[in-house]
Write a protein that holds these residues in place. Structure first.
Motif, mmCIF file in Angstrom:
data_model
loop_
_atom_site.group_PDB
_atom_site.id
_atom_site.type_symbol
_atom_site.label_atom_id
_atom_site.label_comp_id
_atom_site.label_asym_id
_atom_site.label_seq_id
_atom_site.Cartn_x
_atom_site.Cartn_y
_atom_site.Cartn_z
ATOM 1 N N LYS A 46 0.934 -1.355 -0.187
ATOM 2 C CA LYS A 46 0.093 0.071 -0.049
ATOM 3 C C LYS A 46 0.939 1.242 -0.023
ATOM 4 O O LYS A 46 0.578 2.024 -0.735
ATOM 5 N N ALA A 47 1.935 1.152 0.886
ATOM 6 C CA ALA A 47 2.819 2.293 0.897
ATOM 7 C C ALA A 47 3.457 2.729 -0.279
ATOM 8 O O ALA A 47 3.608 3.781 -0.867
ATOM 9 N N LEU A 48 3.681 1.474 -1.079
ATOM 10 C CA LEU A 48 4.547 1.629 -2.390
ATOM 11 C C LEU A 48 3.583 2.256 -3.327
ATOM 12 O O LEU A 48 4.145 3.088 -4.390
ATOM 13 N N ALA A 49 2.395 1.878 -3.442
ATOM 14 C CA ALA A 49 1.226 2.300 -4.383
ATOM 15 C C ALA A 49 1.060 3.937 -4.033
ATOM 16 O O ALA A 49 1.032 4.540 -4.924
ATOM 17 N N MET A 50 1.250 4.403 -2.816
ATOM 18 C CA MET A 50 0.697 5.734 -2.470
ATOM 19 C C MET A 50 2.022 6.710 -2.576
ATOM 20 O O MET A 50 1.765 7.830 -2.834
ATOM 21 N N ARG A 51 3.317 6.056 -2.461
ATOM 22 C CA ARG A 51 4.574 6.857 -2.738
ATOM 23 C C ARG A 51 4.638 8.331 -2.219
ATOM 24 O O ARG A 51 4.644 9.049 -2.703
ATOM 25 N N GLN A 52 4.072 8.345 -0.645
ATOM 26 C CA GLN A 52 4.726 9.775 -0.108
ATOM 27 C C GLN A 52 5.969 10.149 -0.106
ATOM 28 O O GLN A 52 6.889 9.313 0.206
ATOM 29 N N SER A 53 6.305 11.160 -0.800
ATOM 30 C CA SER A 53 7.668 11.711 -1.102
ATOM 31 C C SER A 53 8.148 12.006 0.252
ATOM 32 O O SER A 53 7.553 12.527 1.221
ATOM 33 N N GLY A 54 9.452 11.584 0.561
ATOM 34 C CA GLY A 54 10.240 12.083 1.699
ATOM 35 C C GLY A 54 10.144 10.876 2.695
ATOM 36 O O GLY A 54 11.067 10.598 3.462
ATOM 37 N N ASP A 55 9.066 9.994 2.641
ATOM 38 C CA ASP A 55 9.132 8.893 3.492
ATOM 39 C C ASP A 55 10.149 7.657 2.966
ATOM 40 O O ASP A 55 9.932 7.203 1.684
ATOM 41 N N PRO A 56 10.969 7.154 3.647
ATOM 42 C CA PRO A 56 11.782 6.293 3.207
ATOM 43 C C PRO A 56 11.039 4.748 2.624
ATOM 44 O O PRO A 56 10.079 4.450 3.155
ATOM 45 N N LEU A 57 11.470 4.251 1.529
ATOM 46 C CA LEU A 57 10.875 3.088 1.063
ATOM 47 C C LEU A 57 11.254 2.141 1.763
ATOM 48 O O LEU A 57 12.158 2.185 2.636
ATOM 49 N N PHE A 58 10.478 1.011 1.773
ATOM 50 C CA PHE A 58 10.542 -0.310 2.650
ATOM 51 C C PHE A 58 11.917 -0.627 3.104
ATOM 52 O O PHE A 58 12.166 -1.150 4.275
ATOM 53 N N PHE A 59 12.870 -0.830 2.020
ATOM 54 C CA PHE A 59 14.229 -1.376 2.238
ATOM 55 C C PHE A 59 14.993 -0.463 3.287
ATOM 56 O O PHE A 59 15.979 -0.888 3.862
ATOM 57 N N ALA A 60 14.565 0.765 3.225
ATOM 58 C CA ALA A 60 15.549 1.787 4.244
ATOM 59 C C ALA A 60 15.101 1.934 5.468
ATOM 60 O O ALA A 60 15.710 2.548 6.258
ATOM 61 N N ARG A 61 13.775 1.311 6.086
ATOM 62 C CA ARG A 61 13.469 1.598 7.180
ATOM 63 C C ARG A 61 14.120 0.895 8.423
ATOM 64 O O ARG A 61 14.034 1.278 9.435
ATOM 65 N N VAL A 62 14.636 -0.316 8.366
ATOM 66 C CA VAL A 62 15.074 -0.759 9.332
ATOM 67 C C VAL A 62 16.441 -0.247 9.472
ATOM 68 O O VAL A 62 16.735 0.004 10.880
ATOM 69 N N ALA A 63 17.057 0.154 8.554
ATOM 70 C CA ALA A 63 18.271 0.856 8.706
ATOM 71 C C ALA A 63 18.091 2.061 9.369
ATOM 72 O O ALA A 63 19.049 2.453 10.196
ATOM 73 N N ARG A 64 17.226 2.852 8.731
ATOM 74 C CA ARG A 64 16.563 4.136 9.461
ATOM 75 C C ARG A 64 16.628 3.999 11.226
ATOM 76 O O ARG A 64 17.208 4.836 11.908
ATOM 77 N N ALA A 65 16.003 2.935 11.421
ATOM 78 C CA ALA A 65 15.552 2.548 12.998
ATOM 79 C C ALA A 65 16.686 2.487 13.411
ATOM 80 O O ALA A 65 17.028 2.825 14.741
ATOM 81 N N LEU A 66 17.689 1.509 12.985
ATOM 82 C CA LEU A 66 18.933 1.253 13.589
ATOM 83 C C LEU A 66 19.919 2.107 13.938
ATOM 84 O O LEU A 66 20.653 2.474 14.921
ATOM 85 N N ALA A 67 19.815 3.166 12.829
ATOM 86 C CA ALA A 67 20.691 4.380 13.050
ATOM 87 C C ALA A 67 20.544 4.968 14.154
ATOM 88 O O ALA A 67 21.490 5.728 14.777
ATOM 89 N N THR A 68 19.238 5.155 14.622
ATOM 90 C CA THR A 68 19.103 5.981 15.923
ATOM 91 C C THR A 68 19.744 5.299 17.171
ATOM 92 O O THR A 68 19.701 5.836 18.260
#
Ligand SMILES: Nc1ncnc2c1ncn2[C@@H]1O[C@H](COP(=O)(O)OP(=O)(O)OP(=O)(O)O)[C@@H](O)[C@H]1O
Ligand SMILES: [Mg+2]
Length: 285
Positions: A105-127
């Motif tokens: 669903k998120a891929l279909a909506m493609r809200q700009s600025g929000d990381p795509l699925f593959f970047a989300r775990v990395a983003r969480a771990l970076a914190t």
């Protein structure tokens, strides 16, 4: 921070057992370790005292930190301590499945600025990267968005394989599908650089001819991509598992000495080798 993804879509290949013992080994060696249970079945969590149905509250899994809506929380609020001193965990349960449903669903909506699925775990771990030396991710036995996200967050990959014909064939299929998918993800900007990747033979029975042949075949195929030492099949490991313990937790006198010692020797040699890989990645070898 080394992020080790333990993956293989063949069920029962030894992912959770490998991840748990590796995380605990590294903790005992003085590393600051975070274990992440990315499997909705949550065996790694159960092994660390978190019953997925009772002990993990809503939004209490990694999903809470990678979800697409406003209910997203900081990973640091989700991390829990374990009774294994120094080892933290992000438990799993069935809510992780939401990520598989929400991602299309998120891929279909493609809200700009929000990381795509593959970047989300990395983003969480970076914190939380200044809190841990090593993160060990136990992946589910399927090649969905969760596994792909883990592969993109990982800096190293460990693939446990039971050396039997069907398991190895299944793993080869996994590798082909994975590389196809990762190629697509890489094109979209996913990070696919690994410090190391290794195949680990699990539940090895030295007296078993066909297994020995299979290991020989794998060595010729993968060469030094194999962990040299193998994890032996041992009742000490499986019996400890029944009471939700690892070999590092059970006492030696629960088993015949030879059984315990052989299992521990195998475990230490495997984990020691992986520890060397981590050190080498940090330029300390
Ligand atoms: N070295 C070993 N010796 C004996 N039994 C083992 C060993 N490693 C794993 N097992 C047993 O094999 C079974 C499967 O192992 P494990 O749960 O680690 O696999 P998995 O890949 O995580 O499975 P799944 O794909 O369902 O997540 C478990 O019952 C475990 O106790
Ligand atoms: Mg598992």
């Amino acid at each position: 921070m080394q992020v080790i993804g333990v993956v293989n879509f063949k069920g029962g290949s030894g992912k959770t057992t490998t991840a748990a013992h590796l995380a605990q080994h590294l903790t005992l060696q003085g590393y600051r370790v975070l274990a992440i249970d990315l499997d909705p079945q949550a065996s790694l969590s159960a092994l660390h005292g978190y019953q997925p149905e009772f002990d993990v509250e809503e939004n209490g899994t990694l999903y809470g930190a990678i979800r697409y809506d406003d209910a997203r929380r900081e990973l640091s609020e989700i991390i829990r301590q374990t009774y294994f001193l120094g080892l933290d965990i992000v438990p799993g349960n069935i809510e992780l499945m939401e990520f598989e449903h929400e991602t299309p669903k998120a891929l279909a909506m493609r809200q700009s600025g929000d990381p795509l699925f593959f970047a989300r775990v990395a983003r969480a771990l970076a914190t939380v990267q200044d809190r841990y030396d090593v993160v060990v991710i136990d992946c589910p036995p399927q090649l969905g968005f969760l596994t792909l996200s883990a592969l993109c967050a990982a800096t190293a990959i460990l693939i446990p394989v039971h050396p039997q014909m069907l398991d190895v064939m299944s793993m080869c299929q996994f590798l082909i599908m994975t590389s196809d998918l990762l190629a697509v993800v890489a094109k979209a900007g996913g990070n696919m650089n690994y410090d190391w990747m290794r195949y680990l033979v699990t539940r090895y029975e030295p007296g078993d001819g066909p297994q020995a042949q299979m290991v020989g075949f794998m060595r010729s195929l993968f060469g030094d991509r194999m962990v040299t030492n193998m994890m032996l099949k041992s009742t000490a490991i499986s019996d400890a598992g029944i009471t939700k313990q690892t070999l590092y937790e059970v006492s030696r006198d629960q088993f015949t000495r030879a059984t315990y010692d052989r299992a521990m020797e195998s475990l230490d040699s495997v984990n020691g080798e992986i520890q060397s890989l981590i050190q080498a990645a940090w330029g300390r070898a």
